[in-house]
Structures are given as C-alpha cells and as structure tokens.
Design a protein around this motif. Structure first.
Motif, PDB file in Angstrom:
ATOM      1  N   PRO A  28      59.151 -36.151  83.294  1.00 36.22           N
ATOM      2  CA  PRO A  28      59.076 -36.778  81.903  1.00 36.22           C
ATOM      3  C   PRO A  28      57.756 -37.646  81.557  1.00 36.22           C
ATOM      4  O   PRO A  28      57.553 -38.598  82.634  1.00 36.22           O
ATOM      5  CB  PRO A  28      60.352 -37.294  81.747  1.00 36.22           C
ATOM      6  CG  PRO A  28      60.762 -37.970  83.106  1.00 36.22           C
ATOM      7  CD  PRO A  28      60.340 -36.866  83.985  1.00 36.22           C
ATOM      8  N   PRO A  29      57.071 -37.428  80.804  1.00 36.83           N
ATOM      9  CA  PRO A  29      55.810 -38.259  80.560  1.00 36.83           C
ATOM     10  C   PRO A  29      56.181 -39.444  80.152  1.00 36.83           C
ATOM     11  O   PRO A  29      57.323 -39.813  79.495  1.00 36.83           O
ATOM     12  CB  PRO A  29      55.115 -37.720  79.342  1.00 36.83           C
ATOM     13  CG  PRO A  29      55.758 -36.078  79.051  1.00 36.83           C
ATOM     14  CD  PRO A  29      56.996 -36.053  79.728  1.00 36.83           C
ATOM     15  N   GLU A  51      57.391 -43.299  70.271  1.00 32.71           N
ATOM     16  CA  GLU A  51      56.287 -42.842  70.558  1.00 32.71           C
ATOM     17  C   GLU A  51      55.577 -42.091  69.792  1.00 32.71           C
ATOM     18  O   GLU A  51      54.047 -41.925  69.684  1.00 32.71           O
ATOM     19  CB  GLU A  51      56.194 -42.319  72.093  1.00 32.71           C
ATOM     20  CG  GLU A  51      54.878 -41.896  72.795  1.00 32.71           C
ATOM     21  CD  GLU A  51      54.234 -43.091  73.434  1.00 32.71           C
ATOM     22  OE1 GLU A  51      53.191 -42.892  74.214  1.00 32.71           O
ATOM     23  OE2 GLU A  51      54.629 -44.389  73.296  1.00 32.71           O
ATOM     24  N   TRP A  52      56.199 -40.926  69.219  1.00 30.05           N
ATOM     25  CA  TRP A  52      55.689 -39.977  68.379  1.00 30.05           C
ATOM     26  C   TRP A  52      55.732 -40.340  66.911  1.00 30.05           C
ATOM     27  O   TRP A  52      55.287 -39.382  65.890  1.00 30.05           O
ATOM     28  CB  TRP A  52      56.257 -38.487  68.516  1.00 30.05           C
ATOM     29  CG  TRP A  52      56.470 -38.254  69.994  1.00 30.05           C
ATOM     30  CD1 TRP A  52      55.318 -38.212  70.905  1.00 30.05           C
ATOM     31  CD2 TRP A  52      57.329 -37.538  70.720  1.00 30.05           C
ATOM     32  NE1 TRP A  52      55.670 -38.023  72.210  1.00 30.05           N
ATOM     33  CE2 TRP A  52      56.877 -37.430  72.095  1.00 30.05           C
ATOM     34  CE3 TRP A  52      58.309 -36.820  70.229  1.00 30.05           C
ATOM     35  CZ2 TRP A  52      57.530 -36.371  72.922  1.00 30.05           C
ATOM     36  CZ3 TRP A  52      59.249 -35.884  71.171  1.00 30.05           C
ATOM     37  CH2 TRP A  52      58.958 -36.046  72.452  1.00 30.05           C
ATOM     38  N   TYR A  75      53.840 -41.609  64.212  1.00 30.52           N
ATOM     39  CA  TYR A  75      52.724 -42.151  63.749  1.00 30.52           C
ATOM     40  C   TYR A  75      52.316 -41.170  62.731  1.00 30.52           C
ATOM     41  O   TYR A  75      52.642 -40.028  62.614  1.00 30.52           O
ATOM     42  CB  TYR A  75      51.801 -42.287  64.827  1.00 30.52           C
ATOM     43  CG  TYR A  75      51.373 -41.211  65.637  1.00 30.52           C
ATOM     44  CD1 TYR A  75      50.723 -39.975  65.346  1.00 30.52           C
ATOM     45  CD2 TYR A  75      51.960 -41.284  66.969  1.00 30.52           C
ATOM     46  CE1 TYR A  75      50.578 -38.965  66.201  1.00 30.52           C
ATOM     47  CE2 TYR A  75      51.940 -40.062  67.812  1.00 30.52           C
ATOM     48  CZ  TYR A  75      51.203 -39.113  67.195  1.00 30.52           C
ATOM     49  OH  TYR A  75      50.951 -37.981  68.239  1.00 30.52           O
ATOM     50  N   ASP A  76      51.211 -41.639  61.771  1.00 24.02           N
ATOM     51  CA  ASP A  76      50.641 -40.433  60.720  1.00 24.02           C
ATOM     52  C   ASP A  76      50.026 -39.428  61.408  1.00 24.02           C
ATOM     53  O   ASP A  76      49.182 -39.547  62.514  1.00 24.02           O
ATOM     54  CB  ASP A  76      49.627 -41.281  59.851  1.00 24.02           C
ATOM     55  CG  ASP A  76      49.194 -40.549  58.656  1.00 24.02           C
ATOM     56  OD1 ASP A  76      48.675 -39.358  58.920  1.00 24.02           O
ATOM     57  OD2 ASP A  76      49.595 -40.982  57.650  1.00 24.02           O
ATOM     58  N   TRP A  77      50.505 -38.073  61.031  1.00 26.16           N
ATOM     59  CA  TRP A  77      49.878 -37.037  62.055  1.00 26.16           C
ATOM     60  C   TRP A  77      48.319 -36.961  61.907  1.00 26.16           C
ATOM     61  O   TRP A  77      47.840 -36.426  62.913  1.00 26.16           O
ATOM     62  CB  TRP A  77      50.328 -35.508  61.358  1.00 26.16           C
ATOM     63  CG  TRP A  77      49.940 -35.547  59.765  1.00 26.16           C
ATOM     64  CD1 TRP A  77      50.501 -35.976  58.351  1.00 26.16           C
ATOM     65  CD2 TRP A  77      48.760 -34.792  59.284  1.00 26.16           C
ATOM     66  NE1 TRP A  77      49.914 -35.689  57.445  1.00 26.16           N
ATOM     67  CE2 TRP A  77      48.639 -34.805  57.894  1.00 26.16           C
ATOM     68  CE3 TRP A  77      47.795 -34.204  60.059  1.00 26.16           C
ATOM     69  CZ2 TRP A  77      47.698 -34.399  57.249  1.00 26.16           C
ATOM     70  CZ3 TRP A  77      46.780 -33.565  59.283  1.00 26.16           C
ATOM     71  CH2 TRP A  77      46.910 -33.410  57.992  1.00 26.16           C
ATOM     72  N   ARG A  78      47.825 -37.557  61.031  1.00 29.54           N
ATOM     73  CA  ARG A  78      46.133 -37.568  61.076  1.00 29.54           C
ATOM     74  C   ARG A  78      45.585 -38.240  62.200  1.00 29.54           C
ATOM     75  O   ARG A  78      44.445 -38.172  62.396  1.00 29.54           O
ATOM     76  CB  ARG A  78      45.919 -38.066  59.629  1.00 29.54           C
ATOM     77  CG  ARG A  78      46.001 -37.095  58.307  1.00 29.54           C
ATOM     78  CD  ARG A  78      45.831 -37.790  57.059  1.00 29.54           C
ATOM     79  NE  ARG A  78      46.695 -38.760  56.836  1.00 29.54           N
ATOM     80  CZ  ARG A  78      46.827 -39.427  55.545  1.00 29.54           C
ATOM     81  NH1 ARG A  78      46.198 -38.938  54.583  1.00 29.54           N
ATOM     82  NH2 ARG A  78      47.910 -40.263  55.541  1.00 29.54           N
ATOM     83  N   ASN A  79      46.425 -39.113  62.888  1.00 27.62           N
ATOM     84  CA  ASN A  79      45.911 -40.041  63.770  1.00 27.62           C
ATOM     85  C   ASN A  79      45.853 -39.157  65.029  1.00 27.62           C
ATOM     86  O   ASN A  79      45.503 -39.853  66.234  1.00 27.62           O
ATOM     87  CB  ASN A  79      46.707 -41.197  63.949  1.00 27.62           C
ATOM     88  CG  ASN A  79      46.420 -42.287  62.830  1.00 27.62           C
ATOM     89  OD1 ASN A  79      45.415 -42.188  62.179  1.00 27.62           O
ATOM     90  ND2 ASN A  79      47.658 -43.323  62.581  1.00 27.62           N
ATOM     91  N   LYS A  80      46.546 -37.868  65.135  1.00 25.17           N
ATOM     92  CA  LYS A  80      46.429 -37.406  66.213  1.00 25.17           C
ATOM     93  C   LYS A  80      45.050 -36.969  67.046  1.00 25.17           C
ATOM     94  O   LYS A  80      44.901 -36.812  68.322  1.00 25.17           O
ATOM     95  CB  LYS A  80      47.227 -35.860  65.965  1.00 25.17           C
ATOM     96  CG  LYS A  80      48.518 -35.869  66.328  1.00 25.17           C
ATOM     97  CD  LYS A  80      49.139 -34.454  66.398  1.00 25.17           C
ATOM     98  CE  LYS A  80      50.606 -34.204  66.517  1.00 25.17           C
ATOM     99  NZ  LYS A  80      51.143 -33.025  66.631  1.00 25.17           N
ATOM    100  N   ARG A  81      44.342 -37.025  66.132  1.00 23.16           N
ATOM    101  CA  ARG A  81      42.799 -36.719  66.427  1.00 23.16           C
ATOM    102  C   ARG A  81      41.991 -37.686  67.095  1.00 23.16           C
ATOM    103  O   ARG A  81      40.919 -37.528  67.950  1.00 23.16           O
ATOM    104  CB  ARG A  81      41.710 -36.403  65.127  1.00 23.16           C
ATOM    105  CG  ARG A  81      41.619 -37.537  64.365  1.00 23.16           C
ATOM    106  CD  ARG A  81      41.066 -37.193  63.053  1.00 23.16           C
ATOM    107  NE  ARG A  81      40.540 -38.367  62.086  1.00 23.16           N
ATOM    108  CZ  ARG A  81      41.500 -38.960  61.346  1.00 23.16           C
ATOM    109  NH1 ARG A  81      42.524 -38.399  61.112  1.00 23.16           N
ATOM    110  NH2 ARG A  81      40.948 -39.970  60.570  1.00 23.16           N
ATOM    111  N   ASP A 116      47.511 -34.913  73.203  1.00 25.69           N
ATOM    112  CA  ASP A 116      48.468 -34.902  72.243  1.00 25.69           C
ATOM    113  C   ASP A 116      49.655 -34.973  72.742  1.00 25.69           C
ATOM    114  O   ASP A 116      50.312 -34.349  73.543  1.00 25.69           O
ATOM    115  CB  ASP A 116      48.441 -33.471  71.594  1.00 25.69           C
ATOM    116  CG  ASP A 116      49.540 -33.446  70.476  1.00 25.69           C
ATOM    117  OD1 ASP A 116      50.243 -34.429  70.198  1.00 25.69           O
ATOM    118  OD2 ASP A 116      49.701 -32.477  69.980  1.00 25.69           O
ATOM    119  N   ASN A 117      50.245 -36.315  72.412  1.00 22.30           N
ATOM    120  CA  ASN A 117      51.390 -36.858  73.353  1.00 22.30           C
ATOM    121  C   ASN A 117      52.904 -35.919  72.777  1.00 22.30           C
ATOM    122  O   ASN A 117      53.790 -36.067  73.156  1.00 22.30           O
ATOM    123  CB  ASN A 117      51.662 -38.261  73.180  1.00 22.30           C
ATOM    124  CG  ASN A 117      51.672 -39.015  71.834  1.00 22.30           C
ATOM    125  OD1 ASN A 117      51.788 -38.060  70.959  1.00 22.30           O
ATOM    126  ND2 ASN A 117      51.705 -40.114  71.794  1.00 22.30           N
TER     127      ASN A 117
END
Length: 244
Positions: A175-176, A215-216, A218-224, A229-230
């Motif tokens: 598991p990460p 952990e996941w 957050y605003d999807w736009r911050n994935k960049r 990609d966690n």
C-alpha cells in the motif's frame, strides 16, 4: 461455483439487469437500483454509504478525483456523479462498489448491520477508510468491533503485499504511504499493510488506517502539480473490486 461465490463482475451484471434475486434465497435485487445508475448504461458508479452514528460525510472531493482517474486511465463507462445511500437502505445492495469512512465512533443500527453483512456475503465490495489514520482511534476501534461482531473476531486479517489488489491495474509494492503518515500525524506510524475480510475466497471488505480519503481530497485541477498521481491506487482498488 456456489451461489454466494459470485465474482464482482457477475454481481454487477446481475444488479444492472435487475436479476440479482437469483443469487440467494435472500434476494439482493429486491431493492431498487441506486439512483438509476445501472439504467444509464454505466459500468461503474461510486456509492458512498452514510450511517447514523459518527460522521460519514468526509473527504467530499475525493470521489470526483477517483471518478476522473477512472475516466482518464480505463475504458469503463463511469457515472460522473457520486451517489450517496444510507447503509440501512436496501438500495445499496445493488451497488458495484461502496465507500465508508469517518473520524468518530461507529455503531451500526440493526438495519445497517444486516445490510452490510448481506451485501458483503453476497458479492459486494466495501472500501473502508479510517480518516483518523489511527490504529487505536475511535473509528478504528469501533469499526473493527463491528466487523468482529458480524463476521467473527478473526475475520479481519492483514493483506500480504503481493495481494492481487496491488497489481490489478498499476503495480505497487504494497500500500502506498500517505502524506499524513509521513508527516507524523495521527498515530505517528506508517502503516505498511491494509486489512481485509475475505468471503468464499474473495475480498469483500478492504480496510485502511492510512487515510487515503483525505490524501485524495483536493481540487481535481491540482493533480497537475503532483509528481505522480496519487489516486492511481484508488483505480487499483476499484478495478480489483469490479473484476473479482
């Protein structure tokens, strides 16, 4: 194959077709479909379970991130909306995947307990995440006590790091870790394992003390801005749930 040892893919087909009553003498599909999702032709829809005790409405942006990842990485026809259903509502019995989380103590009502057991024993998959990322916190203690009461005191076991879950889509060596663990929040431990409950040879409950939900969240736009990609491990969880 026994009537209860159905794969999740088979479970989804039955739920979508409204034929899950063929599973057992206690029919799953006697309940309405969640939000009409199956009627929309989707392969997957995200179902969050709400329960009367504790605080179920956590990490509110996380489902959108996982849904986006499934659309980006897979060929699944994914419902873009999160579905929320009461654990006590029989409609949850026809969901292909359920998510349950919280910070506080969990005490299932009789109806919640009955539906949880019925869903898992008849082929469903529940991903449960402790938002305290504690081993001995309120959520952890109370949820594990609920599982022991339903499935037996030895049902919840550590998953080996070579479990098929970790190679169901992307490949992970166990598991990460999460930033919460690495920053020493919660119980100051890095949990190098996940736990689960296996029914008839298949994983029905996946249980995490790692706080993946936050952990996941957050605003999807911050994935960049992420080096990696966690949410990819979330894709593994869902792909495993649908294929086993």
């Amino acid at each position: 194959m026994s009537k209860t040892a159905i794969t999740r893919a088979g479970f989804l087909r039955l739920a979508a077709a409204g034929l899950a009553s063929a599973l057992t003498a206690r029919p799953l599909a006697a309940a309405p479909r969640p939000g009409g999702a199956a009627a929309g032709g989707y392969d997957f829809w995200f179902t969050r379970l709400k329960y009367n005790s504790g605080d179920w409405d956590v990490d509110q942006r996380m489902p959108a991130n996982l849904i986006t990842s499934l659309i980006d990485y897979t060929n699944l026809r994914v419902d873009p909306k999160e579905h929320t259903l009461a654990l006590a509502d029989p409609a949850m019995l026809s969901a292909p995947f359920c998510y349950l989380a919280g910070h506080k103590a969990v005490e299932f009502s009789q109806a919640e307990r009955r539906n949880f057991e019925r869903y898992v024993r008849n082929g469903g998959f529940v991903f449960v995440d402790d938002c305290n990322h504690d081993i001995d916190g309120l959520f952890a203690k109370s949820f594990e006590a609920q599982m022991a009461g339903i499935f037996g005191s030895t049902a919840m076991k550590k998953l080996p790091n070579d479990h098929p879950l970790y190679s169901s889509f992307f490949t992970f060596k166990g598991p990460p870790a999460t930033s919460f663990e690495l920053n020493g929040w919660g119980d100051d431990l890095i949990h190098d394992y996940l736990k689960g409950i296996t029914i008839n040879g298949r994983l029905g409950v996946l249980y995490s003390n790692k706080d993946y939900g936050c952990e996941w969240d957050y605003d999807w736009r911050n994935k960049r801005f992420l080096a990696e990609d966690n949410t990819r491990f979330g894709v593994n969880i869902i792909m495993y749930a649908l294929s086993n």
